[in-house]
Design an enzyme around this catalytic site. Structure first.
Site, PDB file in Angstrom:
ATOM      1  CE  LYS A 157      20.569  17.826  -4.250  1.00  0.00           C
ATOM      2  NZ  LYS A 157      19.744  16.992  -3.272  1.00  0.00           N
TER       3      LYS A 157
ATOM      4  CB  THR B 241      15.845  17.694  -0.090  1.00  0.00           C
ATOM      5  OG1 THR B 241      15.043  17.054   0.775  1.00  0.00           O
ATOM      6  CG2 THR B 241      17.204  17.031  -0.055  1.00  0.00           C
TER       7      THR B 241
ATOM      8  CD  GLU C 297      13.134  12.809  -6.443  1.00  0.00           C
ATOM      9  OE1 GLU C 297      12.174  12.437  -5.755  1.00  0.00           O
ATOM     10  OE2 GLU C 297      14.327  12.575  -6.158  1.00  0.00           O
TER      11      GLU C 297
ATOM     12  CG  ASN D 131      10.172   9.838  -4.694  1.00  0.00           C
ATOM     13  OD1 ASN D 131      11.295  10.046  -4.267  1.00  0.00           O
ATOM     14  ND2 ASN D 131       9.479  10.727  -5.396  1.00  0.00           N
TER      15      ASN D 131
ATOM     16  CB  THR E  57      15.176  -0.945  -4.652  1.00  0.00           C
ATOM     17  OG1 THR E  57      14.287  -0.196  -5.467  1.00  0.00           O
ATOM     18  CG2 THR E  57      14.696  -0.996  -3.243  1.00  0.00           C
TER      19      THR E  57
END
Lengths: 386, 386
Positions: A168, A179, A259, A381, A386
């Site tokens: 992943k 990551t 992403e 990002n 939030t």
């Protein structure tokens, strides 16, 4: 495919409620042997997460019987309580599986700075332990996703053995690794020392040459488990080649799912004096936000490429800065550090882009993969936590 | 203000037609003496532009009588013809001004990889030479703008002397300098060697601590000219302090006008063993796209800060990675590398943001400025050359 492609492994993925989305978030992979050799590579980040600290120690004897992975929280920057959480996770899994906790590795991914919900996590570990199956590899791959849009699995076949894996990772991909969490399994009979050498070498030229956004995570882990269930002890080089194939496949999938990315960009540097020099130059280009934004705009902006190449110190990569050639998708738009072929000939509409730099200083080369810098990257990002 | 604040200087800015926008694009600054001492700092990029190659050589004797600057084209990656263009520009200016071409410095800014239009440039140089005035500093500052939204000028007063300057630069701001052209003048009577030492030191802690987007340009140039017209020979330390003030003011203006930025972010690292260590840690944070995107989202994401801090090798900066404190605008949201005060207390709505990292390893500190990573940054830099 995945971690149950090789014989001797069972896996499961379940929903423990760690993720607000209600999607699967706990996976367990078990090595049923007869051999239980293991090796692992971890993030080079000094602020390593609790599960990295635990697993680094647990795998140091070259043996692992199981791996527990969770999404929905990185258990990073959680101090001593976080380490105790990782330790307790291993103990719960060990009890459920009838193995020693020191042979259970733990991996976590998600937000930094928040404790995991122990109750949910432990219930998830118990549920996964009860759901283990030789067909569970795909479920496990789904359960480790965070912002990944697809589960990532791969497999390759050697002579009489199989290497399979899952990974992943969709952001914060950088050297010292993406990551990412990655578990690779094989039914070959390979001692831990050979696994370790093969894994380090494969990671160096695959995962560590993926640099999506220049950011290195606190949780990166690549684990390799060998069951020996195929009863074949391959030549180390043959094993390394098959392992490399799986690592290259998975790392390419990470780039493809980064992403917010609109392009996957291979920066290939030729004509370097050494492979390290080629890699350093490629990395300077893949780190340039201006270059990455230009790719998003489908602009073959070779000026930004040579400006990035020119930032590499001479002691790192020797070359004549006024002799650089740069091609975008085969069109040599920059020749001898000046204008080359017509940039209008370059078509950057496809997802995959190849940028080649010839240093004219030697015969070595290296390729580093990155993504473009897009509005969606900024959006994902800037809004993530939030 | 600007380059004509000090006595002994004239300047002009004119429209030569190098920019499609039809705005001013050629500036000339002349030192009328009696002294004509000069020093300069140039980009560390190995792919230095033609005007950098010319000016580096021209200033090496510590004397410069004039500076010619153009926007509308960087004259970078233009090969031997580009160098000849820079040389010819100096010769045209020298003839118009009645000085030696070897005492004329040349600076260019704009797109890489395109020749300048000689005819327009030389006509512009002649026009500017004819328009020189002791009030021309503001016009010169306007003529060097590229994507700058405002002209940048500054001045400071020492005991009996003045230091004034102008700068441009709005993207590609990185150590080894911001993509910037900057001319600073003084009427103090300072020999070239003192100018050189003072300029290098001022640049190190001002322009070189501005890292807007991690990209280093091919054209960066900071020039310092001394006329001696005030008849005052200041103490070198007093002169250096006044020069530093002007450099700090201009570099802060560069950050405030960075392409597409919504926040100006000061990353201040305390408690380091050395200033170099503090700077390295600050730079790791200012280079993190994830951190920069979080600031755009007004998200005090301290996890991304400590993840960036953790990428700095121990031999570069010694510290305990589990003892880090991080504050956003004075709220210590991370304590001992774990959760600190409530992040809801942090207000990131204002343009200026202060992020402080305490390494608890010593007494040294350093501040590096950067900007957030925004949709507008991506937009401007994906569309710039198309």
């Amino acid at each position: 495919m995945s971690v149950t492609a090789a014989q001797g492994f069972r896996a499961a993925g379940v929903t423990a409620g760690l993720k607000a989305s209600g999607t699967p978030d706990v996976a367990v992979v078990v090595n049923d042997g007869p051999r239980r050799a293991a090796a692992a590579v971890f993030t080079a980040n000094r602020v390593a997460a609790a599960p990295v600290l635990w697993s680094r120690q647990a795998v140091s004897d070259g043996r692992a019987d199981a791996v527990v992975l969770n999404s929905g929280g990185a258990n990073a920057a959680t101090g001593t309580p976080g380490f105790q959480d990782a330790h307790a996770t291993a103990e719960h899994a060990a009890e459920a599986l009838g193995v020693s906790s020191g042979d259970v590795l733990v991996c976590s991914t998600g937000l930094i700075g928040e404790r995991l919900d122990r109750e949910r996590l432990f219930a998830g570990v118990a549920a996964a332990a009860g759901a283990l199956s030789a067909d569970g590899g795909e479920d496990a791959a789904v359960a480790i996703k965070t912002t990944d849009t697809v589960a990532k699995t791969a497999q390759a076949r050697g002579e009489g053995f199989i290497v399979g894996g899952m990974a992943k990772g969709a952001g914060m991909l950088a050297p010292g690794m993406a990551t990412m969490l990655c578990v690779i399994t094989t039914d070959a009979d390979v001692p831990a020392a050979v696994l370790d050498a093969a894994l380090k070498d494969a990671v160096r030229t695959t995962f560590n040459r993926v640099d999506s956004d220049g950011c290195m995570s606190t949780n990166d882990t690549v684990i390799l488990l060998a069951s020996g269930a195929a009863g074949v002890a391959p030549d180390p080089e043959a094993f390394a080649a098959t392992l490399h194939e799986v690592c290259a496949d998975l790392s390419r999938q990470l780039v493809a799912d980064a992403e917010g990315a609109a392009h996957d960009v291979a920066v290939r540097v030729h004509g370097a004096q050494t492979e390290d020099a080629a890699e350093a130059v490629a990395r300077a280009v893949t780190r340039s936000n201006l270059f990455k934004a230009a790719i998003f705009g489908q602009d073959p902006n070779w000026g930004r490429v040579i400006a990035a190449v020119g930032t590499v110190p001479e002691e790192v990569a020797a070359f004549d800065p006024y002799a650089l050639d740069v091609s975008f998708n085969g069109v040599q738009v920059c020749r001898a550090s000046g204008v080359g072929e017509d940039r209008a000939l370059v078509d950057l509409s496809a997802r995959e882009v190849l940028v080649e730099v010839d240093l004219h200083a030697g015969d070595a080369e290296a390729t580093v993969w990155t993504n473009d810098l897009t509005h969606d990257y900024v959006h994902e990002n800037s809004a993530y936590s939030t």
